[in-house]
Design a protein around this motif. Structure first.
Motif, PDB file in Angstrom:
ATOM      1  N   CYS A  90      -4.474   1.285  -2.715  1.00 48.08           N
ATOM      2  CA  CYS A  90      -3.776   1.492  -4.014  1.00 48.08           C
ATOM      3  C   CYS A  90      -2.707   2.385  -3.656  1.00 48.08           C
ATOM      4  O   CYS A  90      -2.691   3.406  -2.929  1.00 48.08           O
ATOM      5  CB  CYS A  90      -4.540   1.878  -5.266  1.00 48.08           C
ATOM      6  N   ILE A  97      -9.385   3.166  -7.508  1.00 44.66           N
ATOM      7  CA  ILE A  97     -10.118   2.023  -7.384  1.00 44.66           C
ATOM      8  C   ILE A  97     -11.607   1.890  -6.972  1.00 44.66           C
ATOM      9  O   ILE A  97     -12.066   3.046  -6.477  1.00 44.66           O
ATOM     10  CB  ILE A  97      -9.474   0.900  -6.157  1.00 44.66           C
ATOM     11  N   ILE A 118      -1.761  -3.229  -5.321  1.00 45.62           N
ATOM     12  CA  ILE A 118      -3.110  -2.966  -4.612  1.00 45.62           C
ATOM     13  C   ILE A 118      -3.088  -3.917  -3.314  1.00 45.62           C
ATOM     14  O   ILE A 118      -2.813  -5.204  -3.526  1.00 45.62           O
ATOM     15  CB  ILE A 118      -4.183  -3.030  -5.452  1.00 45.62           C
ATOM     16  N   SER A 123      -9.516  -1.198 -11.175  1.00 48.24           N
ATOM     17  CA  SER A 123      -8.427  -0.387 -10.910  1.00 48.24           C
ATOM     18  C   SER A 123      -8.103   0.282 -11.866  1.00 48.24           C
ATOM     19  O   SER A 123      -8.293  -0.087 -13.100  1.00 48.24           O
ATOM     20  CB  SER A 123      -7.277  -0.971 -10.200  1.00 48.24           C
TER      21      SER A 123
END
Length: 459
Positions: free
Chosen positions: A174, A204, A180, A215
């Motif tokens: 991330c 995450i 991501i 997330s």
């Protein structure tokens, strides 16, 4: 200088000068990959290092020192920029006129084609010296000599990298660029880029079967993603605009806990996206990290005021009760916490912005300081993790990033570094190690992610 340490010194040297190369950012990472391949050849590495240092210092008389490193951004799309080395021809920079082969031989009689028995006068770093003096077992365990791949699909700092559970081949990353990425390490490729957050992604977490990813971002949402196709299947809107941490409940992945900058810890039902009754506690200040203990019924929560709280969590209903607050010496904001089983108690690893890494023994809901080590963190969000196998079986080993672009392996019980990996050209924010310790992944403030492979191990 040992074969392993000299390799790391050469990579570190090129990483130091890499910022001065007037070329595209992705070519700089490819250059380091090519350098890693070249030094595998059978050459006199001590002499190679001296010659390389002399050439680079002439071509780039002014270089940035580690204290000049700052987080940087790179322009570019969010598509993968990983490239194949087979399609790239790297042409070395020409030797400056004043530094001819004849003048080099006058200063150093041997050439690269002849192995010289003369020892190098290049001073060894204290960490390299420590690595050479450790037991053979430590050197073999953490001999990450190969750099098989470098990812650079993110345009801003990589805030976290995380291996999937019991996997050597799948990582999630991330970034502060709101994205991501899911990356395969066999073959090396970016499988999916998860787009949807409108703020920096701070945390995450993998579901127990690696089919889902959770997330948390600074847009005030937690999102649930399908790993297979990268689709977002649930958006949880929190009361605070800035989420800092999120975790699945270990025994019920249909629920999660999230922490925000207003100090609120809240449990949510991921099927409905609604908050759970009785699943809310206040930590008094901005929450920075959350992690479950090995017994899954205690959640450890840290904040930006050097406090760590133990919270009792019902593993099935997510009902919460704050138990106790523990102060971390040195002050500062806590950047990362990690829990591992230990003997006779669980161990808690803490990194803070006070340039210290702490290891605590968990005794019920209290923390007992066992060891602390000074590391160059520079007030940056630099994280550390336990080495999974050795920590569980032999002692307490941790991996951490640093401001000078190094990745360090520490023996916490002895309070010393046993290895130093050099390859990044800016501060390393995050590290993650595969479950069998064969592969290490590190991400830095420029968006570069380096894959390190242990000696004589293949993905």
């Amino acid at each position: 200088i040992s074969h392993f340490n000299s390799n790391q010194q050469i990579i570190g040297l090129d990483a130091k000068y890499n910022n001065n190369r007037n070329t595209a950012p992705h070519l700089k990472t490819l250059y380091l990959r090519r350098r890693s391949q070249l030094i595998r050849d059978k050459v006199n590495r001590e002499q190679y290092y001296e010659l390389r240092l002399r050439l680079l210092s002439v071509k780039y008389p002014t270089v940035l020192t580690p204290s000049d490193y700052r987080p940087t951004s790179r322009s570019g799309s969010m598509h993968s920029r990983t490239c194949s080395m087979e399609s790239l021809d790297i042409i070395p920079a020409p030797t400056p006129p004043q530094l001819t082969p004849q003048s080099i031989r006058k200063k150093n009689p041997s050439s690269l084609g002849v192995i010289s028995s003369r020892r190098s006068n290049t001073p060894r770093s204290s960490v390299a010296a420590a690595s050479s003096s450790t037991a053979g077992t430590e050197k073999d365990t953490y001999a990450f000599t190969d750099m098989p791949h470098i990812f650079d699909q993110h345009s801003k700092s990589v805030y976290m990298v995380l291996f999937a559970h019991n996997s050597n081949n799948l990582i999630a990353c991330c970034s502060l660029d709101h994205a991501i990425s899911l990356c395969s390490l066999n073959p090396y490729e970016v499988k999916n880029t998860l787009i949807g957050h409108e703020g920096a992604v701070r945390d995450i977490d993998w579901s127990i079967d690696n089919s889902l990813l959770l997330s948390a971002a600074e847009d005030g949402t937690a999102r649930l993603w399908l790993v297979e196709d990268g689709k977002c299947i649930r958006v949880v809107q929190h009361v605070s605009p800035l989420l800092r941490a999120a975790r699945f409940l270990p025994m019920n992945n249909n629920m999660c806990v999230v922490g925000c900058n207003e100090g609120v810890l809240q449990g949510y039902n991921l099927s409905t996206g609604k908050p759970l009754t009785g699943a809310k506690e206040r930590m008094g200040s901005s929450i920075t990290c959350v992690v479950f203990g090995t017994d899954t019924s205690v959640l450890w929560v840290s904040n930006n005021k050097a406090k760590i709280f133990s919270v009792s969590v019902n593993p099935l209903s997510c009902q919460m009760k704050k138990l106790k607050g523990n102060s971390v010496p040195g002050g500062g904001s806590i950047v990362s916490i990690a829990v591992r089983s230990g003997r006779p108690h669980q161990l808690l690893l803490v990194s803070s912005t006070s340039d210290l890494i702490f290891m605590f023994s968990i005794e019920k809901d209290s923390l007992l300081l066992v060891r602390k080590c000074a590391v160059k963190l520079g007030g940056l969000p630099i994280k550390s993790v336990f080495c999974p196998l050795v920590t569980a079986n032999k002692g307490a080993y941790v991996v951490t990033g640093s401001t000078d672009g190094s990745v360090l392996v520490y023996d916490m019980e002895k309070g010393k570094a046993v290895n130093k990996l050099q390859g990044h050209a800016c501060p390393v924010y995050t590290v993650s190690m595969s479950h069998n310790e064969n592969i290490l992944v590190s991400g830095d403030s420029s968006g570069t992610i380096i894959v390190w492979q242990r000696r004589d191990n293949k993905t």
